[in-house]
Design a protein around this motif. Structure first.
Motif, PDB file in Angstrom:
ATOM      1  N   GLU A 111       0.831  -1.200   0.000  1.00 38.58           N
ATOM      2  CA  GLU A 111       0.000   0.000   0.000  1.00 38.58           C
ATOM      3  C   GLU A 111       0.870   1.255   0.000  1.00 38.58           C
ATOM      4  O   GLU A 111       1.903   1.312   0.672  1.00 38.58           O
ATOM      5  CB  GLU A 111      -0.942   0.009   1.201  1.00 38.58           C
ATOM      6  CG  GLU A 111      -2.003   1.099   1.125  1.00 38.58           C
ATOM      7  CD  GLU A 111      -3.242   0.797   1.939  1.00 38.58           C
ATOM      8  OE1 GLU A 111      -4.222   1.557   1.803  1.00 38.58           O
ATOM      9  OE2 GLU A 111      -3.238  -0.198   2.694  1.00 38.58           O
ATOM     10  N   ILE A 112       0.437   2.248  -0.774  1.00 35.81           N
ATOM     11  CA  ILE A 112       1.175   3.505  -0.898  1.00 35.81           C
ATOM     12  C   ILE A 112       0.229   4.676  -0.637  1.00 35.81           C
ATOM     13  O   ILE A 112      -0.991   4.510  -0.573  1.00 35.81           O
ATOM     14  CB  ILE A 112       1.817   3.653  -2.297  1.00 35.81           C
ATOM     15  CG1 ILE A 112       0.737   3.597  -3.388  1.00 35.81           C
ATOM     16  CG2 ILE A 112       2.873   2.583  -2.520  1.00 35.81           C
ATOM     17  CD1 ILE A 112       1.258   3.827  -4.801  1.00 35.81           C
ATOM     18  N   SER A 113       0.810   5.861  -0.524  1.00 34.58           N
ATOM     19  CA  SER A 113       0.019   7.061  -0.262  1.00 34.58           C
ATOM     20  C   SER A 113      -0.621   7.580  -1.550  1.00 34.58           C
ATOM     21  O   SER A 113      -0.228   7.207  -2.663  1.00 34.58           O
ATOM     22  CB  SER A 113       0.907   8.156   0.333  1.00 34.58           C
ATOM     23  OG  SER A 113       1.852   8.594  -0.637  1.00 34.58           O
ATOM     24  N   TRP A 114      -1.590   8.482  -1.366  1.00 30.77           N
ATOM     25  CA  TRP A 114      -2.231   9.122  -2.516  1.00 30.77           C
ATOM     26  C   TRP A 114      -1.202   9.904  -3.326  1.00 30.77           C
ATOM     27  O   TRP A 114      -1.242   9.898  -4.560  1.00 30.77           O
ATOM     28  CB  TRP A 114      -3.336  10.055  -2.029  1.00 30.77           C
ATOM     29  CG  TRP A 114      -3.983  10.860  -3.125  1.00 30.77           C
ATOM     30  CD1 TRP A 114      -5.011  10.474  -3.935  1.00 30.77           C
ATOM     31  CD2 TRP A 114      -3.629  12.186  -3.537  1.00 30.77           C
ATOM     32  NE1 TRP A 114      -5.325  11.473  -4.826  1.00 30.77           N
ATOM     33  CE2 TRP A 114      -4.491  12.543  -4.608  1.00 30.77           C
ATOM     34  CE3 TRP A 114      -2.678  13.107  -3.112  1.00 30.77           C
ATOM     35  CZ2 TRP A 114      -4.426  13.776  -5.242  1.00 30.77           C
ATOM     36  CZ3 TRP A 114      -2.605  14.339  -3.747  1.00 30.77           C
ATOM     37  CH2 TRP A 114      -3.479  14.661  -4.803  1.00 30.77           C
ATOM     38  N   LEU A 115      -0.249  10.571  -2.638  1.00 26.00           N
ATOM     39  CA  LEU A 115       0.763  11.360  -3.334  1.00 26.00           C
ATOM     40  C   LEU A 115       1.650  10.473  -4.202  1.00 26.00           C
ATOM     41  O   LEU A 115       1.917  10.797  -5.369  1.00 26.00           O
ATOM     42  CB  LEU A 115       1.618  12.127  -2.320  1.00 26.00           C
ATOM     43  CG  LEU A 115       2.747  12.983  -2.913  1.00 26.00           C
ATOM     44  CD1 LEU A 115       2.186  14.015  -3.883  1.00 26.00           C
ATOM     45  CD2 LEU A 115       3.542  13.657  -1.798  1.00 26.00           C
ATOM     46  N   GLU A 116       2.090   9.348  -3.658  1.00 24.56           N
ATOM     47  CA  GLU A 116       2.926   8.447  -4.456  1.00 24.56           C
ATOM     48  C   GLU A 116       2.143   7.892  -5.639  1.00 24.56           C
ATOM     49  O   GLU A 116       2.685   7.720  -6.735  1.00 24.56           O
ATOM     50  CB  GLU A 116       3.466   7.301  -3.601  1.00 24.56           C
ATOM     51  CG  GLU A 116       4.412   6.392  -4.375  1.00 24.56           C
ATOM     52  CD  GLU A 116       5.080   5.341  -3.515  1.00 24.56           C
ATOM     53  OE1 GLU A 116       5.757   4.458  -4.092  1.00 24.56           O
ATOM     54  OE2 GLU A 116       4.926   5.390  -2.277  1.00 24.56           O
ATOM     55  N   TYR A 117       0.865   7.641  -5.423  1.00 24.53           N
ATOM     56  CA  TYR A 117       0.023   7.157  -6.521  1.00 24.53           C
ATOM     57  C   TYR A 117      -0.055   8.199  -7.637  1.00 24.53           C
ATOM     58  O   TYR A 117       0.015   7.859  -8.821  1.00 24.53           O
ATOM     59  CB  TYR A 117      -1.370   6.833  -5.990  1.00 24.53           C
ATOM     60  CG  TYR A 117      -2.380   6.516  -7.066  1.00 24.53           C
ATOM     61  CD1 TYR A 117      -2.277   5.352  -7.824  1.00 24.53           C
ATOM     62  CD2 TYR A 117      -3.436   7.386  -7.330  1.00 24.53           C
ATOM     63  CE1 TYR A 117      -3.201   5.064  -8.817  1.00 24.53           C
ATOM     64  CE2 TYR A 117      -4.363   7.105  -8.317  1.00 24.53           C
ATOM     65  CZ  TYR A 117      -4.238   5.945  -9.056  1.00 24.53           C
ATOM     66  OH  TYR A 117      -5.149   5.664 -10.042  1.00 24.53           O
ATOM     67  N   GLN A 118      -0.190   9.481  -7.282  1.00 29.37           N
ATOM     68  CA  GLN A 118      -0.249  10.539  -8.290  1.00 29.37           C
ATOM     69  C   GLN A 118       1.062  10.639  -9.067  1.00 29.37           C
ATOM     70  O   GLN A 118       1.065  10.879 -10.287  1.00 29.37           O
ATOM     71  CB  GLN A 118      -0.577  11.882  -7.628  1.00 29.37           C
ATOM     72  CG  GLN A 118      -1.950  11.949  -6.986  1.00 29.37           C
ATOM     73  CD  GLN A 118      -3.071  11.651  -7.971  1.00 29.37           C
ATOM     74  OE1 GLN A 118      -3.034  12.084  -9.123  1.00 29.37           O
ATOM     75  NE2 GLN A 118      -4.068  10.902  -7.523  1.00 29.37           N
ATOM     76  N   ILE A 119       2.169  10.443  -8.381  1.00 36.54           N
ATOM     77  CA  ILE A 119       3.472  10.449  -9.059  1.00 36.54           C
ATOM     78  C   ILE A 119       3.547   9.300 -10.060  1.00 36.54           C
ATOM     79  O   ILE A 119       4.012   9.464 -11.194  1.00 36.54           O
ATOM     80  CB  ILE A 119       4.616  10.345  -8.025  1.00 36.54           C
ATOM     81  CG1 ILE A 119       4.654  11.610  -7.161  1.00 36.54           C
ATOM     82  CG2 ILE A 119       5.959  10.123  -8.720  1.00 36.54           C
ATOM     83  CD1 ILE A 119       5.619  11.528  -5.996  1.00 36.54           C
ATOM     84  N   ARG A 120       3.040   8.155  -9.662  1.00 38.64           N
ATOM     85  CA  ARG A 120       3.054   6.992 -10.547  1.00 38.64           C
ATOM     86  C   ARG A 120       2.062   7.171 -11.701  1.00 38.64           C
ATOM     87  O   ARG A 120       2.301   6.677 -12.810  1.00 38.64           O
ATOM     88  CB  ARG A 120       2.760   5.724  -9.741  1.00 38.64           C
ATOM     89  CG  ARG A 120       3.832   5.426  -8.696  1.00 38.64           C
ATOM     90  CD  ARG A 120       3.484   4.227  -7.838  1.00 38.64           C
ATOM     91  NE  ARG A 120       3.735   2.976  -8.539  1.00 38.64           N
ATOM     92  CZ  ARG A 120       4.906   2.342  -8.564  1.00 38.64           C
ATOM     93  NH1 ARG A 120       5.961   2.862  -7.943  1.00 38.64           N
ATOM     94  NH2 ARG A 120       5.041   1.203  -9.202  1.00 38.64           N
ATOM     95  N   ARG A 121       0.980   7.877 -11.472  1.00 42.29           N
ATOM     96  CA  ARG A 121       0.051   8.199 -12.565  1.00 42.29           C
ATOM     97  C   ARG A 121       0.753   9.055 -13.617  1.00 42.29           C
ATOM     98  O   ARG A 121       0.564   8.866 -14.821  1.00 42.29           O
ATOM     99  CB  ARG A 121      -1.169   8.952 -12.033  1.00 42.29           C
ATOM    100  CG  ARG A 121      -2.215   8.095 -11.368  1.00 42.29           C
ATOM    101  CD  ARG A 121      -3.451   8.905 -11.043  1.00 42.29           C
ATOM    102  NE  ARG A 121      -4.211   9.221 -12.252  1.00 42.29           N
ATOM    103  CZ  ARG A 121      -5.268  10.024 -12.272  1.00 42.29           C
ATOM    104  NH1 ARG A 121      -5.671  10.619 -11.154  1.00 42.29           N
ATOM    105  NH2 ARG A 121      -5.916  10.251 -13.387  1.00 42.29           N
TER     106      ARG A 121
END
Length: 231
Positions: free
Chosen positions: A203-213
């Protein structure tokens, strides 16, 4: 015109539209389905059902067709058939419902899983459903099955997103569970994000998810296959 005569006429019209050049005695798959449905309908009429009782019988028939039990399942010894053991514990399959499983972990904890009570869709391709064991385990943790168990008529839909930040990772390396849509249309927000790790997904944070997006968008843009993604 009786109800049976009306139904027979409707099936004849449908068959003519399905296969207008069909010769007498010639098999046609679509027409065979219509005629099979007519036989079932005529059987209900011959049993003397009214409109209300036909509706009730239809609900029963639909559950049987969908492989769902008509009465709640109890956790009794005779309820479980096949069994096998792995590092997660001993697993059993339900004799009344093939999609229902029971796991007894090494520490004695009992968990149940019905693989047909939910399915996943990608939010960019909502017409294609699939099952995912990892997401299913999260769903089971959120909505644990208890006994006696009576499965719902329709499954929950889990709306997800999948990203690929590095082509060497295959089809995707990032997953997001956006929300769960109940059969009545109610949506339960989840907004949990995961990235591929050595063992499974972490599981990762919303911020890391946005970076990966953003990395996924850059990769697709470079390939000339950019598609709009909605936040």
């Amino acid at each position: 015109m009786s109800l049976q005569e009306w139904a027979k006429n409707e099936v004849e019209i449908a068959c003519k539209r399905e296969s207008p050049d069909r010769k007498e005695g010639e098999f046609d798959y679509g027409c065979a389905c219509y005629e099979s449905a007519l036989k079932a309908f005529e059987s209900l009429c011959e049993d003397g059902h009214s409109g209300m009782s036909i509706g009730f019988t239809k609900q029963i028939l639909n559950r049987l067709i969908d492989g769902k039990p008509l009465t709640p399942i109890e956790d009794t010894e005779e309820m479980w058939k096949r069994s096998w053991t792995d590092e997660k514990g001993k697993h059993y399959q339900c004799s009344r419902m093939s999609s229902l499983f029971k796991t007894v972990t090494p520490n004695g904890e009992i968990k149940y899983s019905d693989i047909n009570r939910c399915y996943c869709v990608n939010r960019n391709h909502p017409n294609y459903g699939y099952h995912n064991g990892f997401i299913g385990s999260i769903y089971d943790a959120m909505y644990p099955i208890t006994m006696p168990y009576a499965p719902a008529d329709k499954p929950d839909k889990i709306v997800c997103d999948e990203l690929l930040t590095d082509p060497k990772n295959g089809d995707y390396d990032t997953k997001a569970i956006i929300y769960i849509e109940k059969p009545d249309g109610k949506k339960v927000k989840i907004n949990r994000y995961f990235k591929e790790s050595e063992e499974s997904f972490k599981e990762i944070s919303w911020l890391e998810y946005q970076i990966r997006r953003y990395k996924d968008w850059r990769r697709r843009k470079w390939l000339g296959n950019d598609e709009e993604r909605h936040s």
